[in-house]
Each structure stands twice: as structure tokens, then as C-alpha cells.
Write a protein that holds these residues in place. Structure first.
Motif, PDB file in Angstrom:
ATOM      1  N   ARG A 122       0.834  -1.206   0.000  1.00 56.74           N
ATOM      2  CA  ARG A 122       0.000   0.000   0.000  1.00 56.74           C
ATOM      3  C   ARG A 122       0.868   1.255   0.000  1.00 56.74           C
ATOM      4  O   ARG A 122       0.582   2.218  -0.702  1.00 56.74           O
ATOM      5  CB  ARG A 122      -0.953  -0.018   1.192  1.00 56.74           C
TER       6      ARG A 122
ATOM      7  N   ALA B  50      -8.783   4.098  -2.982  1.00 53.13           N
ATOM      8  CA  ALA B  50      -8.442   3.150  -4.048  1.00 53.13           C
ATOM      9  C   ALA B  50      -7.796   1.893  -3.500  1.00 53.13           C
ATOM     10  O   ALA B  50      -7.823   0.849  -4.134  1.00 53.13           O
ATOM     11  CB  ALA B  50      -7.504   3.808  -5.051  1.00 53.13           C
ATOM     12  N   LEU B  51      -7.211   1.982  -2.316  1.00 51.95           N
ATOM     13  CA  LEU B  51      -6.481   0.859  -1.749  1.00 51.95           C
ATOM     14  C   LEU B  51      -7.281   0.060  -0.731  1.00 51.95           C
ATOM     15  O   LEU B  51      -6.812  -0.958  -0.245  1.00 51.95           O
ATOM     16  CB  LEU B  51      -5.179   1.352  -1.099  1.00 51.95           C
TER      17      LEU B  51
ATOM     18  N   LEU C  30       2.304   1.701  -3.516  1.00 54.88           N
ATOM     19  CA  LEU C  30       1.273   2.136  -4.461  1.00 54.88           C
ATOM     20  C   LEU C  30       0.896   3.600  -4.237  1.00 54.88           C
ATOM     21  O   LEU C  30       0.649   4.337  -5.189  1.00 54.88           O
ATOM     22  CB  LEU C  30       0.039   1.235  -4.357  1.00 54.88           C
ATOM     23  N   ARG C  31       0.880   4.027  -2.975  1.00 53.57           N
ATOM     24  CA  ARG C  31       0.617   5.443  -2.689  1.00 53.57           C
ATOM     25  C   ARG C  31       1.750   6.312  -3.245  1.00 53.57           C
ATOM     26  O   ARG C  31       1.505   7.319  -3.913  1.00 53.57           O
ATOM     27  CB  ARG C  31       0.505   5.668  -1.180  1.00 53.57           C
TER      28      ARG C  31
ATOM     29  N   LEU D 122       2.401   5.399  -7.449  1.00 53.82           N
ATOM     30  CA  LEU D 122       1.271   5.598  -8.366  1.00 53.82           C
ATOM     31  C   LEU D 122       0.301   6.673  -7.917  1.00 53.82           C
ATOM     32  O   LEU D 122      -0.667   6.972  -8.603  1.00 53.82           O
ATOM     33  CB  LEU D 122       0.520   4.273  -8.565  1.00 53.82           C
TER      34      LEU D 122
ATOM     35  N   LEU E 283      -1.885   6.512  -5.560  1.00 56.18           N
ATOM     36  CA  LEU E 283      -3.205   6.003  -5.189  1.00 56.18           C
ATOM     37  C   LEU E 283      -3.546   6.418  -3.768  1.00 56.18           C
ATOM     38  O   LEU E 283      -2.726   6.311  -2.858  1.00 56.18           O
ATOM     39  CB  LEU E 283      -3.241   4.478  -5.301  1.00 56.18           C
TER      40      LEU E 283
ATOM     41  N   SER F 112      -7.992  -4.702   1.631  1.00 53.90           N
ATOM     42  CA  SER F 112      -7.183  -4.786   0.426  1.00 53.90           C
ATOM     43  C   SER F 112      -7.019  -6.194  -0.125  1.00 53.90           C
ATOM     44  O   SER F 112      -5.925  -6.607  -0.486  1.00 53.90           O
ATOM     45  CB  SER F 112      -5.811  -4.145   0.671  1.00 53.90           C
TER      46      SER F 112
END
Length: 81
Positions: free
Chosen positions: A49, A62-63, A52-53, A56, A58, A71
Motif C-alpha cells: 500500500r 483506491a487501496l 502504491l501510494r 502511483l 493512489l 485490500s
């Protein structure tokens, strides 16, 4: 990339399957996701997570997945599509 491109529905060459498989393998190998037993379900780890934060952009919405385990994602098997 060494995987051959496949032909999409409109006849265009696509790398989506190969890229998705490589992305998943990398995430699994680096502890970003973990498998849930012998099912097709995977869970995004805290490290995953964070990556991805950061990489990307996010956000939390979204997670987060609905359900009792945060998740967790699954895709239908070929017979369920």
C-alpha cells in the motif's frame, strides 16, 4: 520484454497480459502482495500500500477493499467470466 504480444479483440497487438503478469510477479516477489491460501485471492501488504501510494499516487479509497479483510482482491476463474 521477452513475452510475445498477443492480438487483442480489435486485432491490435497488446502487451497487457504480459505486463500485468510481470507487475504481479514483481509485487509478489517483493512482498507487496501475498497469496491467500490456495485461492486466486491476493492481499496487498502494508508495504505494498505504501509503494502504491508513493509510486502511483493512489489514495486510501483506491487501496481499501470492501469486506472483512482489507485490500483483498480476486478475479474470476476462466469459467466464471
Amino acid at each position: 520484454m521477452s513475452a510475445p504480444a498477443s492480438t487483442g479483440r480489435n486485432g491490435a497487438r497488446t502487451w497487457a497480459g504480459a505486463v500485468g503478469a510481470a507487475f504481479f510477479r514483481h509485487a509478489l516477489d517483493h512482498g507487496r502482495v501475498t497469496r491467500k491460501g490456495t485461492t486466486r485471492i491476493v492481499a496487498v501488504t502494508d508495504t505494498g500500500r505504501a509503494v502504491l501510494r508513493e509510486q502511483l499516487g493512489l489514495g486510501n479509497a483506491a487501496l481499501e477493499a470492501s469486506g472483512s479483510e482489507p485490500s483483498c482482491f480476486s478475479r474470476p476463474s476462466r469459467g466464471e467470466r
